[in-house]
Design an enzyme around this catalytic site. Sequence first.
Site, mmCIF file in Angstrom:
data_model
loop_
_atom_site.group_PDB
_atom_site.id
_atom_site.type_symbol
_atom_site.label_atom_id
_atom_site.label_comp_id
_atom_site.label_asym_id
_atom_site.label_seq_id
_atom_site.Cartn_x
_atom_site.Cartn_y
_atom_site.Cartn_z
ATOM 1 N N ASP A 30 0.860 -1.189 0.000
ATOM 2 C CA ASP A 30 0.000 0.000 0.000
ATOM 3 C C ASP A 30 0.890 1.231 0.000
ATOM 4 O O ASP A 30 2.065 1.154 0.393
ATOM 5 C CB ASP A 30 -0.913 -0.012 1.254
ATOM 6 C CG ASP A 30 -2.201 0.789 1.051
ATOM 7 O OD1 ASP A 30 -2.110 2.015 0.823
ATOM 8 O OD2 ASP A 30 -3.289 0.209 1.126
ATOM 9 N N GLN A 68 -7.729 3.841 -6.888
ATOM 10 C CA GLN A 68 -8.288 5.171 -6.670
ATOM 11 C C GLN A 68 -9.791 4.902 -6.629
ATOM 12 O O GLN A 68 -10.368 4.439 -7.606
ATOM 13 C CB GLN A 68 -7.877 6.081 -7.832
ATOM 14 C CG GLN A 68 -8.210 7.549 -7.697
ATOM 15 C CD GLN A 68 -9.670 7.862 -7.485
ATOM 16 O OE1 GLN A 68 -10.072 8.239 -6.369
ATOM 17 N NE2 GLN A 68 -10.492 7.703 -8.487
ATOM 18 N N SER A 109 -15.728 -3.621 -9.593
ATOM 19 C CA SER A 109 -16.795 -2.865 -8.931
ATOM 20 C C SER A 109 -18.079 -2.978 -9.743
ATOM 21 O O SER A 109 -18.029 -3.067 -10.980
ATOM 22 C CB SER A 109 -16.394 -1.391 -8.839
ATOM 23 O OG SER A 109 -17.509 -0.618 -8.449
ATOM 24 N N TYR A 133 -14.315 6.584 -13.068
ATOM 25 C CA TYR A 133 -13.972 5.499 -12.132
ATOM 26 C C TYR A 133 -14.479 4.157 -12.675
ATOM 27 O O TYR A 133 -13.730 3.177 -12.741
ATOM 28 C CB TYR A 133 -14.568 5.801 -10.753
ATOM 29 C CG TYR A 133 -14.540 4.627 -9.803
ATOM 30 C CD1 TYR A 133 -13.345 4.205 -9.201
ATOM 31 C CD2 TYR A 133 -15.711 3.919 -9.492
ATOM 32 C CE1 TYR A 133 -13.334 3.115 -8.339
ATOM 33 C CE2 TYR A 133 -15.694 2.842 -8.629
ATOM 34 C CZ TYR A 133 -14.511 2.442 -8.056
ATOM 35 O OH TYR A 133 -14.501 1.364 -7.199
ATOM 36 N N LYS A 137 -12.118 1.038 -13.777
ATOM 37 C CA LYS A 137 -12.246 -0.288 -13.153
ATOM 38 C C LYS A 137 -12.553 -1.339 -14.232
ATOM 39 O O LYS A 137 -12.064 -2.465 -14.170
ATOM 40 C CB LYS A 137 -13.351 -0.295 -12.089
ATOM 41 C CG LYS A 137 -13.078 0.545 -10.867
ATOM 42 C CD LYS A 137 -11.868 0.097 -10.069
ATOM 43 C CE LYS A 137 -12.080 -1.206 -9.362
ATOM 44 N NZ LYS A 137 -10.888 -1.557 -8.528
ATOM 45 N N ASN A 162 -22.211 -2.200 -3.059
ATOM 46 C CA ASN A 162 -21.792 -1.184 -2.074
ATOM 47 C C ASN A 162 -21.339 -1.841 -0.777
ATOM 48 O O ASN A 162 -22.182 -2.388 -0.056
ATOM 49 C CB ASN A 162 -22.966 -0.252 -1.752
ATOM 50 C CG ASN A 162 -23.344 0.596 -2.938
ATOM 51 O OD1 ASN A 162 -23.755 0.076 -3.969
ATOM 52 N ND2 ASN A 162 -23.199 1.886 -2.808
ATOM 53 N N VAL A 177 -22.600 6.043 1.716
ATOM 54 C CA VAL A 177 -23.808 6.557 2.370
ATOM 55 C C VAL A 177 -23.955 6.038 3.808
ATOM 56 O O VAL A 177 -24.386 6.778 4.696
ATOM 57 C CB VAL A 177 -25.053 6.254 1.481
ATOM 58 C CG1 VAL A 177 -25.304 4.763 1.336
ATOM 59 C CG2 VAL A 177 -26.283 6.943 1.999
ATOM 60 N N ILE A 193 -30.565 12.810 2.833
ATOM 61 C CA ILE A 193 -30.758 11.960 1.653
ATOM 62 C C ILE A 193 -30.731 12.821 0.398
ATOM 63 O O ILE A 193 -31.423 13.840 0.331
ATOM 64 C CB ILE A 193 -32.123 11.232 1.737
ATOM 65 C CG1 ILE A 193 -32.104 10.243 2.908
ATOM 66 C CG2 ILE A 193 -32.463 10.530 0.435
ATOM 67 C CD1 ILE A 193 -33.448 9.564 3.148
ATOM 68 N N ARG A 260 -28.571 13.640 -6.513
ATOM 69 C CA ARG A 260 -27.204 13.723 -7.034
ATOM 70 C C ARG A 260 -27.247 13.540 -8.551
ATOM 71 O O ARG A 260 -27.962 12.660 -9.047
ATOM 72 C CB ARG A 260 -26.377 12.596 -6.416
ATOM 73 C CG ARG A 260 -24.886 12.825 -6.546
ATOM 74 C CD ARG A 260 -24.170 11.553 -6.345
ATOM 75 N NE ARG A 260 -24.324 11.061 -4.972
ATOM 76 C CZ ARG A 260 -23.361 10.417 -4.337
ATOM 77 N NH1 ARG A 260 -22.216 10.202 -4.920
ATOM 78 N NH2 ARG A 260 -23.561 9.964 -3.134
HETATM 79 N N1 LIG Z 1 -16.091 0.722 -1.145
HETATM 80 C C1 LIG Z 1 -16.972 0.181 -1.985
HETATM 81 O O1 LIG Z 1 -18.200 0.231 -1.767
HETATM 82 C C2 LIG Z 1 -16.489 -0.536 -3.238
HETATM 83 C C3 LIG Z 1 -17.451 -1.112 -4.072
HETATM 84 C C4 LIG Z 1 -17.021 -1.827 -5.176
HETATM 85 C C5 LIG Z 1 -15.675 -1.993 -5.425
HETATM 86 N N2 LIG Z 1 -14.748 -1.407 -4.611
HETATM 87 C C6 LIG Z 1 -13.331 -1.671 -4.905
HETATM 88 O O2 LIG Z 1 -12.786 -2.342 -3.765
HETATM 89 C C7 LIG Z 1 -11.386 -2.042 -3.635
HETATM 90 C C8 LIG Z 1 -11.080 -1.576 -2.219
HETATM 91 O O3 LIG Z 1 -11.884 -0.440 -1.902
HETATM 92 P P1 LIG Z 1 -11.901 0.185 -0.429
HETATM 93 O O4 LIG Z 1 -13.272 0.713 -0.197
HETATM 94 O O5 LIG Z 1 -11.307 -0.782 0.526
HETATM 95 O O6 LIG Z 1 -10.958 1.434 -0.653
HETATM 96 P P2 LIG Z 1 -9.853 2.072 0.309
HETATM 97 O O7 LIG Z 1 -9.610 3.449 -0.208
HETATM 98 O O8 LIG Z 1 -10.229 1.915 1.740
HETATM 99 O O9 LIG Z 1 -8.593 1.152 0.010
HETATM 100 C C9 LIG Z 1 -7.809 1.284 -1.150
HETATM 101 C C10 LIG Z 1 -6.358 1.222 -0.727
HETATM 102 O O10 LIG Z 1 -5.555 1.280 -1.901
HETATM 103 C C11 LIG Z 1 -4.408 2.048 -1.583
HETATM 104 N N3 LIG Z 1 -3.826 2.598 -2.813
HETATM 105 C C12 LIG Z 1 -4.339 3.599 -3.593
HETATM 106 N N4 LIG Z 1 -3.490 3.853 -4.601
HETATM 107 C C13 LIG Z 1 -2.443 3.002 -4.467
HETATM 108 C C14 LIG Z 1 -1.255 2.791 -5.208
HETATM 109 N N5 LIG Z 1 -0.989 3.524 -6.287
HETATM 110 N N6 LIG Z 1 -0.398 1.820 -4.803
HETATM 111 C C15 LIG Z 1 -0.659 1.084 -3.689
HETATM 112 N N7 LIG Z 1 -1.758 1.254 -2.937
HETATM 113 C C16 LIG Z 1 -2.645 2.198 -3.327
HETATM 114 C C17 LIG Z 1 -4.943 3.165 -0.680
HETATM 115 O O11 LIG Z 1 -3.899 3.770 0.077
HETATM 116 C C18 LIG Z 1 -5.950 2.401 0.175
HETATM 117 O O12 LIG Z 1 -5.369 1.944 1.392
HETATM 118 C C19 LIG Z 1 -11.084 -1.013 -4.721
HETATM 119 O O13 LIG Z 1 -10.519 -1.706 -5.818
HETATM 120 C C20 LIG Z 1 -12.453 -0.462 -5.106
HETATM 121 O O14 LIG Z 1 -12.456 -0.008 -6.440
HETATM 122 C C21 LIG Z 1 -15.125 -0.669 -3.535
#
Ligand SMILES: NC(=O)c1ccc[n+]([C@@H]2O[C@H](COP(=O)([O-])OP(=O)(O)OC[C@H]3O[C@@H](n4cnc5c(N)ncnc54)[C@H](O)[C@@H]3O)[C@@H](O)[C@H]2O)c1
Length: 295
Positions: A30, A68, A109, A133, A137, A162, A177, A193, A260
């Site tokens: 990370d 991201q 995602s 985004y 993805k 989500n 949310v 909301i 939104r």
């Molecule tokens: N949160 C949601 O509801 C959701 C839904 C669908 C998919 N996702 C996917 O799940 C995954 C995790 O999401 P999350 O909610 O845990 O996000 P998060 O932001 O909590 O975790 C992502 C991590 O990636 C690290 N990171 C970012 N850029 C980096 C880089 N260049 N090199 C190394 N590390 C890097 C960040 O520091 C962070 O710790 C992501 O791929 C996201 O697209 C999330």
Amino acid sequence: MKLLVTGSSGQLGSYVCELLADRHEIIGMDIKPAVVPGLKPLVGDIRRPGDVREALSDVDAVVHCAAQVSVERSLEDPVSDAETNVIGTINLLQECAARKVRRFVYVSSAAVLGDPKYIPVGEAHPTEPMSNYGASKLAGERFALAYTKSHGVDVVVVRPFNFYSPRADPESPYSGVITKFTRRVKAGEAPIIEGDGLQTRDFIHARDVASFIGLLLEKDDISGEVFNCGSGVATSILDLARLVISAGSLDVEPELTAPRKGDIRHSVADMSKAKALLGFSTKVSLRDGIAEMLG
Ligand SMILES: NC(=O)c1ccc[n+]([C@@H]2O[C@H](COP(=O)([O-])OP(=O)(O)OC[C@H]3O[C@@H](n4cnc5c(N)ncnc54)[C@H](O)[C@@H]3O)[C@@H](O)[C@H]2O)c1
């Protein structure tokens, strides 16, 4: 098995590390310092091929969670979004191909789908992302699946809907949310909301998504497969707000504001493939998850 978890300091990555620590030797990667005690941490950036080479020097499988993750930021700065979500993913895949890594789990995602044409949304639903985004993805997903065909990398794609947990950053203006609602209710304020609240979403605890990934790592013969990962239950934002208010024992009504821009109306995962092939079911109910968030 030696496992590299990218994004190991994030919400999902940290649960994956914790959950799988008793079964696998885990290396976390990370750009932020490690949050899971006892984890072999590696501060490294997936955008840098040298960091990726070092991280993958001796691993059997990769769970790629780093990304991201903000839709808003992807619209403000699409190039840096793509640098992480597309180029970072290619850097990992290229190294996996060179090192014959056994399995690569790509965390995609539901944003790759865009506005659902029907619900529940199965894995064969068309992919028409509505944000940069979602597009980045999807590009990562397509590259990952192409590496299965072109380089024999054993890729499995998981598309979470989500997810939420107390590990989501409450300070982030881009937080989900449930994080926003529980934060307001904890402060004695009504949830706000956007829109009429009748839009629906599929909420799943991040710990359940981590368990799902654990199942994917154990299952043979699923190379090139795509799996939805949700609860399979549609919850309206209004019902969610009322659930959070009642769990927080507040006597308020949710506040409604302007919708939104570009928000999708309904989204819920068809989970029949995951049930049939992996035997997956969620363990954390929305009620328990909210109680934990308010805890
Ligand atoms: N949160 C949601 O509801 C959701 C839904 C669908 C998919 N996702 C996917 O799940 C995954 C995790 O999401 P999350 O909610 O845990 O996000 P998060 O932001 O909590 O975790 C992502 C991590 O990636 C690290 N990171 C970012 N850029 C980096 C880089 N260049 N090199 C190394 N590390 C890097 C960040 O520091 C962070 O710790 C992501 O791929 C996201 O697209 C999330």
